[in-house]
Design a protein around this motif. Structure first.
Motif, short mmCIF file in Angstrom:
data_model
loop_
_atom_site.label_atom_id
_atom_site.label_comp_id
_atom_site.label_asym_id
_atom_site.label_seq_id
_atom_site.Cartn_x
_atom_site.Cartn_y
_atom_site.Cartn_z
N MET A 19 1.28 -1.50 0.34
CA MET A 19 -0.12 -0.13 0.06
C MET A 19 1.29 1.75 -0.22
O MET A 19 1.70 1.31 0.77
N SER A 20 0.63 2.03 -0.60
CA SER A 20 1.35 3.17 -0.57
C SER A 20 0.55 4.83 -0.04
O SER A 20 -0.55 4.07 0.37
N ASP A 21 1.57 5.18 0.02
CA ASP A 21 0.95 6.59 1.03
C ASP A 21 0.64 7.47 0.41
O ASP A 21 1.43 7.44 -0.75
N HIS A 22 -0.57 8.61 0.48
CA HIS A 22 -1.25 9.19 -0.45
C HIS A 22 -0.74 10.53 0.29
O HIS A 22 0.08 11.52 1.45
N VAL A 23 -0.78 11.57 -0.77
CA VAL A 23 -0.74 12.82 -0.58
C VAL A 23 -2.39 13.94 -1.38
O VAL A 23 -1.90 13.85 -2.37
N TYR A 24 -2.17 14.54 -0.42
CA TYR A 24 -3.35 15.08 -0.83
C TYR A 24 -3.36 17.14 -1.12
O TYR A 24 -2.14 17.91 -0.49
N LYS A 25 -4.12 17.64 -1.91
CA LYS A 25 -3.95 19.38 -1.61
C LYS A 25 -5.72 19.66 -1.43
O LYS A 25 -6.81 18.67 -1.81
N GLN A 26 -5.29 20.67 -0.45
CA GLN A 26 -7.18 21.22 0.69
C GLN A 26 -7.76 22.31 -0.67
O GLN A 26 -6.33 23.04 -1.41
N ILE A 27 -8.75 22.19 -0.80
CA ILE A 27 -8.94 22.97 -1.96
C ILE A 27 -10.43 24.19 -1.40
O ILE A 27 -10.83 23.02 -0.08
N GLU A 28 -10.16 25.14 -1.66
CA GLU A 28 -12.09 25.72 -0.60
C GLU A 28 -12.99 25.94 -1.63
O GLU A 28 -12.72 26.47 -2.67
N LEU A 29 -14.39 24.89 -1.39
CA LEU A 29 -15.53 26.16 -2.14
C LEU A 29 -16.44 25.75 -1.61
O LEU A 29 -16.93 25.86 0.24
N THR A 30 -17.07 26.54 -2.01
CA THR A 30 -18.28 27.60 -1.00
C THR A 30 -19.90 27.20 -1.67
O THR A 30 -19.78 27.46 -3.23
N GLY A 31 -20.25 26.49 -1.61
CA GLY A 31 -21.67 25.91 -2.10
C GLY A 31 -23.08 26.41 -1.52
O GLY A 31 -23.34 27.18 -0.25
N SER A 32 -24.19 26.37 -2.43
CA SER A 32 -25.69 27.72 -1.96
C SER A 32 -26.46 26.41 -2.21
O SER A 32 -26.74 26.06 -3.61
N SER A 33 -27.71 26.66 -1.28
CA SER A 33 -28.90 26.21 -1.68
C SER A 33 -30.52 26.93 -1.46
O SER A 33 -30.05 27.09 -0.21
N THR A 34 -31.11 26.86 -2.13
CA THR A 34 -32.60 26.89 -1.33
C THR A 34 -33.36 25.77 0.04
O THR A 34 -34.33 25.99 0.23
N VAL A 35 -32.55 24.84 -0.68
CA VAL A 35 -33.50 23.39 0.34
C VAL A 35 -32.51 23.27 1.40
O VAL A 35 -33.40 23.02 2.52
N SER A 36 -31.08 23.38 1.69
CA SER A 36 -30.90 22.60 2.96
C SER A 36 -29.64 23.38 2.74
O SER A 36 -28.68 22.80 2.23
N SER A 37 -28.28 23.22 3.27
CA SER A 37 -27.38 23.04 3.98
C SER A 37 -26.61 21.69 3.21
O SER A 37 -25.45 21.52 3.02
N ASP A 38 -26.89 20.92 3.56
CA ASP A 38 -26.94 19.53 2.88
C ASP A 38 -27.09 19.41 1.74
O ASP A 38 -25.80 18.99 0.78
N GLU A 39 -27.91 20.07 0.76
CA GLU A 39 -28.08 20.07 -0.04
C GLU A 39 -26.61 21.31 -1.03
O GLU A 39 -25.88 21.09 -2.77
N ALA A 40 -25.94 22.82 -0.13
CA ALA A 40 -25.61 23.37 -0.36
C ALA A 40 -24.17 22.46 -0.43
O ALA A 40 -23.51 22.76 -1.75
N ILE A 41 -24.05 21.39 0.43
CA ILE A 41 -22.42 20.71 0.82
C ILE A 41 -22.12 20.12 -0.47
O ILE A 41 -21.51 19.65 -1.75
N ARG A 42 -23.27 19.13 -1.36
CA ARG A 42 -23.58 18.38 -2.38
C ARG A 42 -23.25 19.38 -3.81
O ARG A 42 -23.27 18.83 -4.79
N CYS A 43 -24.24 20.19 -3.91
CA CYS A 43 -23.88 20.68 -5.33
C CYS A 43 -22.51 21.18 -5.35
O CYS A 43 -22.01 21.34 -6.44
N ALA A 44 -21.57 21.73 -4.40
CA ALA A 44 -20.01 22.23 -4.64
C ALA A 44 -19.35 21.05 -5.30
O ALA A 44 -18.56 20.78 -5.72
N ILE A 45 -19.65 20.05 -4.16
CA ILE A 45 -19.00 18.56 -4.91
C ILE A 45 -19.56 18.43 -6.03
O ILE A 45 -18.49 17.70 -6.94
#
Length: 69
Positions: free
Chosen positions: A1-27
């Motif tokens: 198994m190899s080691d992994h390296v990650y890059k972090q980015i910041e996203l902002t999602g929006s929704s009129t339905v819910s906070s969960d839907e805003a997350i799903r929209c961004a992803i």
């Protein structure tokens, strides 16, 4: 198994339905142009109030992308 390296980015999602839907929209939108999305962390949640009702959600997340080997 190899080691992994990650890059972090910041996203902002929006929704009129819910906070969960805003997350799903961004992803969902990010996954159209970015590869190897692996995890997320909610860093901020905001909302728009009109009258006495929440009308809009906005959620900022950090997303970890696995860097190619």
């Amino acid at each position: 198994m190899s080691d992994h390296v990650y890059k972090q980015i910041e996203l902002t999602g929006s929704s009129t339905v819910s906070s969960d839907e805003a997350i799903r929209c961004a992803i969902a939108r990010a996954s159209k142009t970015l590869r190897h999305l692996h995890w997320f962390e909610v860093t901020e949640t905001r909302g728009l109030i009109e009258g006495d009702k929440v009308m809009h959600w906005q959620v900022t997340i950090k997303v970890g992308l696995r860097i190619d080997e």
